[in-house]
Write an enzyme that holds these catalytic residues in place. Structure first.
Site, PDB file in Angstrom:
ATOM      1  N   HIS A 245     -16.521  -1.269  18.600  1.00 11.20           N
ATOM      2  CA  HIS A 245     -15.124  -0.961  19.212  1.00 11.20           C
ATOM      3  C   HIS A 245     -14.273  -2.322  19.335  1.00 11.20           C
ATOM      4  CE1 HIS A 245     -17.346   2.926  19.719  1.00 11.20           C
ATOM      5  NE2 HIS A 245     -18.403   2.153  20.006  1.00 11.20           N
TER       6      HIS A 245
ATOM      7  N   GLN B  45      -0.571   5.757 -21.215  1.00 12.62           N
ATOM      8  CA  GLN B  45       0.094   4.408 -21.368  1.00 12.62           C
ATOM      9  C   GLN B  45       0.452   3.834 -19.927  1.00 12.62           C
ATOM     10  OE1 GLN B  45       2.941   3.533 -24.599  1.00 12.62           O
ATOM     11  NE2 GLN B  45       4.582   3.830 -22.765  1.00 12.62           N
TER      12      GLN B  45
ATOM     13  N   SER C 196       6.106   0.322 -24.268  1.00 15.01           N
ATOM     14  CA  SER C 196       5.320  -0.288 -23.317  1.00 15.01           C
ATOM     15  C   SER C 196       5.026  -1.809 -23.668  1.00 15.01           C
ATOM     16  CB  SER C 196       3.802   0.284 -23.468  1.00 15.01           C
ATOM     17  OG  SER C 196       3.527   0.162 -24.906  1.00 15.01           O
TER      18      SER C 196
ATOM     19  N   GLU D 293      -2.852 -12.521   6.441  1.00 10.81           N
ATOM     20  CA  GLU D 293      -1.816 -11.151   6.389  1.00 10.81           C
ATOM     21  C   GLU D 293      -1.882 -10.671   5.073  1.00 10.81           C
ATOM     22  OE1 GLU D 293       0.923 -11.828   9.851  1.00 10.81           O
ATOM     23  OE2 GLU D 293       0.423 -13.546   9.213  1.00 10.81           O
TER      24      GLU D 293
ATOM     25  N   SER E 293       6.768 -21.135  12.197  1.00 16.44           N
ATOM     26  CA  SER E 293       7.815 -20.400  12.356  1.00 16.44           C
ATOM     27  C   SER E 293       8.872 -21.110  12.372  1.00 16.44           C
ATOM     28  CB  SER E 293       7.610 -19.649  13.819  1.00 16.44           C
ATOM     29  OG  SER E 293       8.823 -19.106  14.477  1.00 16.44           O
TER      30      SER E 293
ATOM     31  N   TYR F 255      -6.102  12.112 -26.763  1.00 19.80           N
ATOM     32  CA  TYR F 255      -5.105  11.216 -25.869  1.00 19.80           C
ATOM     33  C   TYR F 255      -3.916  11.855 -25.755  1.00 19.80           C
ATOM     34  CZ  TYR F 255      -1.673   7.456 -25.983  1.00 19.80           C
ATOM     35  OH  TYR F 255      -0.818   6.484 -25.549  1.00 19.80           O
TER      36      TYR F 255
ATOM     37  N   LYS G 119       4.269 -22.185  16.738  1.00 19.69           N
ATOM     38  CA  LYS G 119       3.427 -21.171  16.144  1.00 19.69           C
ATOM     39  C   LYS G 119       2.647 -21.649  14.775  1.00 19.69           C
ATOM     40  CE  LYS G 119       3.694 -16.852  16.238  1.00 19.69           C
ATOM     41  NZ  LYS G 119       4.394 -15.494  15.746  1.00 19.69           N
TER      42      LYS G 119
END
Ligand code: ARG
Length: 467
Positions: A166, A332, A33, A300, A287, A327, A293
């Site tokens: 709505h 892990q 790990s 986003e 763009s 455990y 654009k």
């Protein structure tokens, strides 16, 4: 016929193609790990220093050994911070990497550090300390985010916009009121962060492998030294418990969902069709093919980050489900989910704080849209109840006919003539025009928590006193 020579390290039929070497290497790969838990180095060293100090205080190790241990650990801390520490996958995790280096640095005294503890309570400690710090950071970031919303709300307490249900125009509201809805959400998120800190504020160290230890340790001493309220009360639970990680992920998931709703609104509002907001260049992109654009990429991505954060919560819930006490190595798998969510939640909050502060609010477009779609129809119905004495259901019916008329004439309610209105209900007077404007509609909603600018300003003041 020449047989392909199987070299000793790739003898496994199933994995041989993927792995150039044998099962030992596979074991190392699945078991290690260090690739991700090296993030816990500072917590591990802090925990070990507190533990060694307590051991010496209680006469379990000598003062001299403790000095060596503490000095060695501080050396390791600076080595790691200077990027000079060589992490080894053979040594599995951060705990063994540090302990092995300590042995090279100070010799046999290093072997005394692990008295009266186990990696099970050690990892529980390190990870709790990390999550606690991360939660404190999240709390600060949410406070900044809330402050950004309060500023915009104050600036736009009188800015009318359509309120939606709505996603259809419902009733006029103010942009300030809409901003304050998010203040409520992020305020609850911050309260959840505070609860999570409160729940995890117990020190695991000294639970040892699972049963406690015969050494005369003082867990209250280590708890205090590490800034915990008190030690945990059950050693079995202590090494089995990952609720603190699950709580972090739940809090993060709910907050990410809130952020995604706002992100979605920004995406919608910044379209030419809505045009309610203009994003700054700093939080949008162009763009490569369509020159006109301006894309709301940051919004986003904030919307999308919710996917991985929710995914992490489900992943860890699934890891923990059905795990017998105490455990198990399964646990892990907790860290990467939390680390990834923490990093992405921080990014999402920071991006949203920046976007909120920078974005231009197009009050003209909001006002125009606020009056469209017969948004004051409820105000007309309420006026018929109050001024004409109609029962609400009848008023609703009359208003429905008025809306149909305006629709057929292609105009707004406020553009109908008094004669038009009286043809539907003769009791209507020209006083009705006072309530058909969006400003009048908004100003009339003075109920506690309502959209009237005066009421919104009260809520802003309430939050300012608490932020
Ligand atoms: N790397 C381990 C983890 O993250 C540390 C604890 C290991 N304990 C053990 N008994 N193998 O959970």
């Amino acid at each position: 016929m020449a047989e392909s020579t199987k070299d000793a390290t790739s003898s496994n039929q199933m994995w041989g193609g993927r792995f150039a070497s044998g099962p030992d290497a596979i074991m190392e790969e699945i078991n290690a790990s260090i690739g991700f838990d090296k993030k816990l180095y500072a917590q591990d060293i802090r925990g070990s220093i507190a533990h060694a100090t307590m051991l010496a205080e209680k006469g379990i190790i000598s003062g001299e050994d403790k000095e060596k241990i503490v000095e060695g650990l501080n050396t390791i801390l600076s080595e790691i911070e200077a990027g000079k520490f060589e992490f080894s996958r053979k040594l599995e995790d951060i705990h063994m990497n540090i302990e092995a280096r300590l042995a090279t640095l100070i010799g046999p005294a290093a072997g005394r550090l692990h008295t009266a503890r186990s990696r099970n309570d050690q990892v529980a400690l390190d990870f709790r300390l990390w999550v606690k710090e991360e939660l404190a950071k999240t709390e600060r970031m949410l406070t900044d985010l809330i402050a950004a919303f309060l500023d915009r709300a104050e600036e736009h307490a009188d800015t009318v916009m359509p309120g939606f249900t709505h996603l259809q125009t419902a009733q006029p509201v103010t942009f300030g009121h809409h901003c304050m809805a998010y203040v409520e959400m992020f305020g609850r998120d911050r309260a959840r962060v505070r609860h999570a800190i409160d729940h995890l504020d117990e020190s695991p160290i000294g639970a040892a492998a699972l049963a406690g230890t015969p050494y005369p340790i003082d867990r209250h001493m280590t708890a205090k030294a590490l800034g915990f309220r008190e030690p945990t009360r059950n050693s079995i639970d202590t090494v089995s418990d990952r609720d603190f990680a699950l709580e972090f992920l739940s809090v993060a998931a709910i907050c990410a969902v809130h952020l995604s709703r706002l992100a979605e609104e920004i995406v919608i509002w910044s379209t030419p069709q809505f045009g309610f907001v203009r994003l700054s260049d700093a939080f949008s992109t162009g763009s490569s093919i369509m020159p006109q654009k301006k894309n709301p990429d940051a919004a986003e991505l904030v919307r999308a980050k919710t996917g991985r954060i929710n995914g992490s919560l489900v992943a860890l819930l699934t890891v923990m489900k059905g795990l017998p006490l105490a455990y198990s190595k399964d646990m892990q798998e907790d860290k990467e989910q939390v680390f990834d969510s923490a990093e992405n939640l921080e990014l999402a909050i920071a991006a949203m704080t920046g976007m909120m502060r920078d974005m231009t609010i197009r009050t003209d477009k909001m006002r125009q849209a606020a009056g469209a779609g017969f948004s004051t129809a409820t105000d007309l119905a309420d006026w018929l109840v109050r001024s004409v004495g109609l029962p609400f259901r009848d008023a609703h019916h009359v208003t429905g006919r008025v809306v149909a008329l305006a629709e057929s004439k292609g105009c707004d309610l406020s553009e109908l003539s008094l004669e038009d209105l009286q043809a539907i209900n003769p009791a209507i007077t020209d006083k009705v025009f006072d309530v058909l404007s969006v400003d009048a509609s908004v100003a009339s909603r003075t109920s506690f928590g309502g959209t009237a600018p005066a009421e919104v300003r009260k809520q802003i003041a309430w939050w300012r006193a608490r932020n």
